[in-house]
Scaffold this active site. Sequence first.
Site, PDB file in Angstrom:
ATOM      1  N   SER A  75       0.792  -1.224   0.000  1.00 53.99           N
ATOM      2  CA  SER A  75       0.000   0.000   0.000  1.00 53.99           C
ATOM      3  C   SER A  75       0.827   1.278   0.000  1.00 53.99           C
ATOM      4  O   SER A  75       0.392   2.290  -0.531  1.00 53.99           O
ATOM      5  CB  SER A  75      -0.968   0.002   1.182  1.00 53.99           C
ATOM      6  N   HIS A 118      -5.165  -3.364  -2.951  1.00 54.63           N
ATOM      7  CA  HIS A 118      -4.776  -2.439  -4.020  1.00 54.63           C
ATOM      8  C   HIS A 118      -4.637  -3.106  -5.378  1.00 54.63           C
ATOM      9  O   HIS A 118      -4.402  -2.427  -6.373  1.00 54.63           O
ATOM     10  CB  HIS A 118      -3.470  -1.733  -3.659  1.00 54.63           C
ATOM     11  N   LYS A 158     -11.621   0.706  -2.660  1.00 50.81           N
ATOM     12  CA  LYS A 158     -10.535   1.307  -3.440  1.00 50.81           C
ATOM     13  C   LYS A 158     -10.919   1.291  -4.921  1.00 50.81           C
ATOM     14  O   LYS A 158     -11.780   2.062  -5.328  1.00 50.81           O
ATOM     15  CB  LYS A 158      -9.230   0.610  -3.093  1.00 50.81           C
TER      16      LYS A 158
HETATM   17  C1  LIG Z   1      -7.006  -0.212   2.747  1.00 48.28           C
HETATM   18  C2  LIG Z   1      -6.376  -1.499   3.103  1.00 48.28           C
HETATM   19  C3  LIG Z   1      -7.018  -2.415   3.918  1.00 48.28           C
HETATM   20  C4  LIG Z   1      -8.275  -2.070   4.667  1.00 48.28           C
HETATM   21  O1  LIG Z   1      -9.379  -2.044   3.853  1.00 48.28           O
HETATM   22  P1  LIG Z   1     -10.647  -1.207   4.326  1.00 48.28           P
HETATM   23  O2  LIG Z   1     -11.762  -1.765   3.544  1.00 48.28           O
HETATM   24  O3  LIG Z   1     -10.334   0.213   4.010  1.00 48.28           O
HETATM   25  O4  LIG Z   1     -10.804  -1.436   5.797  1.00 48.28           O
HETATM   26  C5  LIG Z   1      -6.444  -3.659   4.084  1.00 48.28           C
HETATM   27  N1  LIG Z   1      -5.280  -3.969   3.505  1.00 48.28           N
HETATM   28  C6  LIG Z   1      -4.606  -3.089   2.738  1.00 48.28           C
HETATM   29  C7  LIG Z   1      -3.320  -3.500   2.115  1.00 48.28           C
HETATM   30  C8  LIG Z   1      -5.131  -1.820   2.525  1.00 48.28           C
HETATM   31  O5  LIG Z   1      -4.456  -0.944   1.805  1.00 48.28           O
END
Ligand SMILES: *Cc1c(COP(=O)(O)O)cnc(C)c1O
Length: 401
Positions: A184, A212, A244
């Site tokens: 991330s 991602h 995302k």
């Molecule tokens: C954003 C993210 C999460 C969490 O996801 P949410 O739905 O926002 O709680 C988990 N793992 C990674 C690698 C992320 O970037």
Amino acid sequence: MTLFKQGWRASARQKQQHLESQSLWRERRTVASAQQPFVQVENEWLTNFSSNDYLGLAAHPLLADAVSSASMQWGVGSGASHMVCGHQNIHHQFEEELAEFVGAERALLFSTGYMANLAIGSAILEKGDLSLQDRLNHASLLDGARLSGATLKRFAHRDVDHAKRKILASDHRRLQLVSDGVFSMDGDIAPISELKKLSDRHDALLCIDDAHGFGVLGAGGRGTLSSFGLTPTENTVMVGTLGKAFGSFGAFIAGDDWLVEQLLQSARSYIYTTALPPTVVAAGRAALELMRESHTSLSNTLMANISQFKKLCADRGVKLMNSESPIQPVLIGLEHEAVAVSDALNEQGFLVPAIRTPTVAKGQARLRVTLTAAHTEFQVSALVDAMCKALAGVENCEQCA
Ligand SMILES: *Cc1c(COP(=O)(O)O)cnc(C)c1O
């Protein structure tokens, strides 16, 4: 009572002062518009290069329409947890569609990726098991392993040999090998084929958090596993998030029947929480439909924006990290300098917050530039111009070495 409060306040103030002196005190900005490349922040309009809305779906009219139709049919609340009466047709259908899309036997919806990752650790592992994780894995994966009571160990970033040495040196009952698909804060991609080989050799469960990668990589946006020719089947589990690239909210875990059933029976972050609102599920389904029809063109635009950004940075001497994904960090180094560059960008009309410790290692503060399919060529080149100006104003940063 007053004394008690003063004690708490005094220590909070001390902590705040310390963080402020290190440029580590965080402040939210309030966005006054929908999530699009051009956002209103307080009274300014800024071009946003910090969102995870990689395909530009967060404010897409097709998703918004699906949400309003769903609210007419289903209302807005799910009423209860999945195990009581909150599991509606729309949740069930979406789970089946997601499973089919990623090539898994079954998928289970979670409210957030954070909660899905808590389940990946806590519902599967027990004391005596080993959760072996990439050093740069998302915080929620570490929290999940910690909750489980299993042993948590970390291997050097993307270093499969190091992971292997850790396995051989460990005395565990069962092994879980865990990695982000796309990291991330660095944007690089896990060595999935090597991890899969290692995992198979040691009879491990391979868990890939594809927050991602899902919607971006692989055929039709099926994710990082798919880009390596794999699916979440026996001994491989995938977490996908819907907040995302999918533009709305929520998450799912996809894998084998036995695994999903085990999660359903025992994951506390699944059982003890209200099911996603049907409106949110409708947005996810609309995104999936859009993905089936238009992923190629969205992905082509996104990839063109990434290439353009990388090329312009190379031309202008701005060093990037090793990333082919929409996450293109510009390493600055010191916390206060990253903040200064981010502020200078803000003054030129760009929103690119500085990412600092503890999100990344101390001294590795960076601008986390993210590109989306909704950005225009002009916006991308204007960003690079502004970055060069902003970087020129900072002494001693990694970029000016
Ligand atoms: C954003 C993210 C999460 C969490 O996801 P949410 O739905 O926002 O709680 C988990 N793992 C990674 C690698 C992320 O970037």
